[in-house]
Design a protein around this motif. Structure first.
Motif, PDB file in Angstrom:
ATOM      1  N   GLU A  41      52.756  30.395  -8.788  1.00 23.02           N
ATOM      2  CA  GLU A  41      52.858  30.515 -10.244  1.00 23.02           C
ATOM      3  C   GLU A  41      52.230  31.834 -10.675  1.00 23.02           C
ATOM      4  OE1 GLU A  41      51.882  28.814 -14.595  1.00 23.02           O
ATOM      5  OE2 GLU A  41      50.666  28.038 -12.963  1.00 23.02           O
ATOM      6  N   LEU A  42      53.080  32.746 -11.162  1.00 23.71           N
ATOM      7  CA  LEU A  42      52.600  34.038 -11.661  1.00 23.71           C
ATOM      8  C   LEU A  42      52.058  33.870 -13.078  1.00 23.71           C
ATOM      9  CD1 LEU A  42      55.507  36.382 -10.489  1.00 23.71           C
ATOM     10  CD2 LEU A  42      53.328  35.938  -9.336  1.00 23.71           C
ATOM     11  N   ALA A  43      51.029  34.652 -13.422  1.00 24.35           N
ATOM     12  CA  ALA A  43      50.413  34.596 -14.757  1.00 24.35           C
ATOM     13  C   ALA A  43      49.994  33.164 -15.076  1.00 24.35           C
ATOM     14  CB  ALA A  43      51.371  35.140 -15.815  1.00 24.35           C
ATOM     15  N   CYS A  44      49.210  32.574 -14.161  1.00 23.11           N
ATOM     16  CA  CYS A  44      48.876  31.144 -14.273  1.00 23.11           C
ATOM     17  C   CYS A  44      47.812  30.855 -15.320  1.00 23.11           C
ATOM     18  CB  CYS A  44      48.433  30.608 -12.914  1.00 23.11           C
ATOM     19  SG  CYS A  44      46.867  31.310 -12.335  1.00 23.11           S
ATOM     20  N   ASP A  64      46.762  35.397 -11.337  1.00 26.58           N
ATOM     21  CA  ASP A  64      46.597  35.923 -12.694  1.00 26.58           C
ATOM     22  C   ASP A  64      45.752  37.193 -12.634  1.00 26.58           C
ATOM     23  OD1 ASP A  64      47.144  34.674 -15.644  1.00 26.58           O
ATOM     24  OD2 ASP A  64      45.369  35.954 -15.679  1.00 26.58           O
ATOM     25  N   MET A  91      51.104  40.935 -10.766  1.00 25.67           N
ATOM     26  CA  MET A  91      52.433  40.560 -10.275  1.00 25.67           C
ATOM     27  C   MET A  91      53.258  41.773  -9.843  1.00 25.67           C
ATOM     28  SD  MET A  91      54.472  39.201 -13.650  1.00 25.67           S
ATOM     29  CE  MET A  91      53.232  38.541 -14.734  1.00 25.67           C
ATOM     30  N   CYS A 105      57.358  32.127 -13.369  1.00 21.59           N
ATOM     31  CA  CYS A 105      56.612  33.020 -14.262  1.00 21.59           C
ATOM     32  C   CYS A 105      56.986  32.634 -15.687  1.00 21.59           C
ATOM     33  CB  CYS A 105      56.969  34.477 -13.978  1.00 21.59           C
ATOM     34  SG  CYS A 105      55.951  35.628 -14.924  1.00 21.59           S
ATOM     35  N   SER A 109      55.599  35.831 -19.784  1.00 21.97           N
ATOM     36  CA  SER A 109      54.678  36.803 -19.177  1.00 21.97           C
ATOM     37  C   SER A 109      55.392  38.076 -18.735  1.00 21.97           C
ATOM     38  CB  SER A 109      53.952  36.164 -17.994  1.00 21.97           C
ATOM     39  OG  SER A 109      53.195  35.051 -18.451  1.00 21.97           O
ATOM     40  N   PHE A 138      61.969  32.215 -14.377  1.00 19.98           N
ATOM     41  CA  PHE A 138      61.081  32.828 -15.374  1.00 19.98           C
ATOM     42  C   PHE A 138      61.703  32.664 -16.752  1.00 19.98           C
ATOM     43  CE2 PHE A 138      64.013  36.210 -14.203  1.00 19.98           C
ATOM     44  CZ  PHE A 138      64.269  36.894 -15.383  1.00 19.98           C
TER      45      PHE A 138
END
Length: 245
Positions: A41-44, A64, A91, A105, A109, A138
């Motif tokens: 999970e990007l930008a969590c 993050d 990321m 994502c 984000s 995303f």
């Protein structure tokens, strides 16, 4: 409690909790069921969505940029009695995280990238860190949301221990917006501390995302709107892309 920790908690309190249910349900509809699938999970952020994914059976890693947010995420995961590695990172460079079956994502984000070159760089990073046939999901703001809905938007909230003022303005680049946020947060001694944040977001038309995904190597993608399995129309506010390696 450190001021930033208080600040991150305020973020959580103004975030609409039902959105996490919507993101989770959307993901579960579009990610093939597979035992112990590895999900990045990007930008969590503060970990709420990562925990939802873990509880749904994925082997989750959260990434993050903000160490303060990740410290809260770790506390939250401990309280939920789940083990999730949270990685501080950008990321634009996923070299430290390994390979995954799925990458998500959410919460627009991608719109925080400076320009389409950076967006393309994120897509390439994700592509390179997905297993064969892996899936990347995303969401981004639609051009309608950025051009028509946000400019002139103003939101104020008064709670017992904080006050927030949020104003949005059109920015110079096409399909871009500036959010100015001011928080007054009560400390333990009763005094209020002021925090100011500027958030700049930018989106692109669907064709631009299409080209950038293709350049990154993705073989196919589908676009849906507003958490539902429906095609976008001219007033959709949030676009969801489901991309296959």
């Amino acid at each position: 409690m450190a001021s930033y920790e208080t600040f991150a908690k305020v973020y959580d309190s103004i975030m609409d909790d039902t959105l996490y249910d919507l993101w989770t349900n959307f993901s579960l509809r579009h990610l093939p069921k597979k035992k112990h699938a590895k999900l990045l999970e990007l930008a969590c952020g503060t970990g709420i969505q990562s925990i939802r994914f873990k509880q749904a059976g994925f082997d989750v890693t959260g990434l993050d940029l903000s160490q303060d947010m990740l410290e809260l995420a770790e506390k939250r995961a401990q309280a939920a009695q789940v083990a999730i590695p949270f990685v501080q990172g950008n990321m634009l460079d996923l070299s430290s995280v390994g390979k995954f079956d799925y990458v998500t994502c959410y919460s627009d984000s991608i719109c925080y990238m400076q320009d389409e070159v950076e967006v393309g760089d994120v897509f390439k990073q994700v592509y390179d860190h997905l297993n064969e046939d892996g899936i990347f999901i995303f969401d981004v703001h639609s051009t309608y949301q950025i051009d028509e809905v946000f400019p002139g938007y103003s939101y104020h909230e008064n709670a017992e221990d904080f006050t927030m003022v949020w104003d949005s303005y059109a920015d110079e680049a096409p399909h871009s917006v500036v959010h100015e946020l001011t928080f007054f947060i009560q400390e333990e001694d009763g005094r209020f501390t002021r925090f100011d944040e500027i958030h700049e977001e930018r989106t692109y038309d669907i064709l631009t995302y299409d080209i950038l995904l293709e350049q990154a190597g993705f073989k196919s993608f589908k676009v849906y709107a507003d958490f539902e399995d429906k095609e976008p129309d001219e007033k959709s506010k949030r676009w969801f892309f489901i991309c296959q390696k």
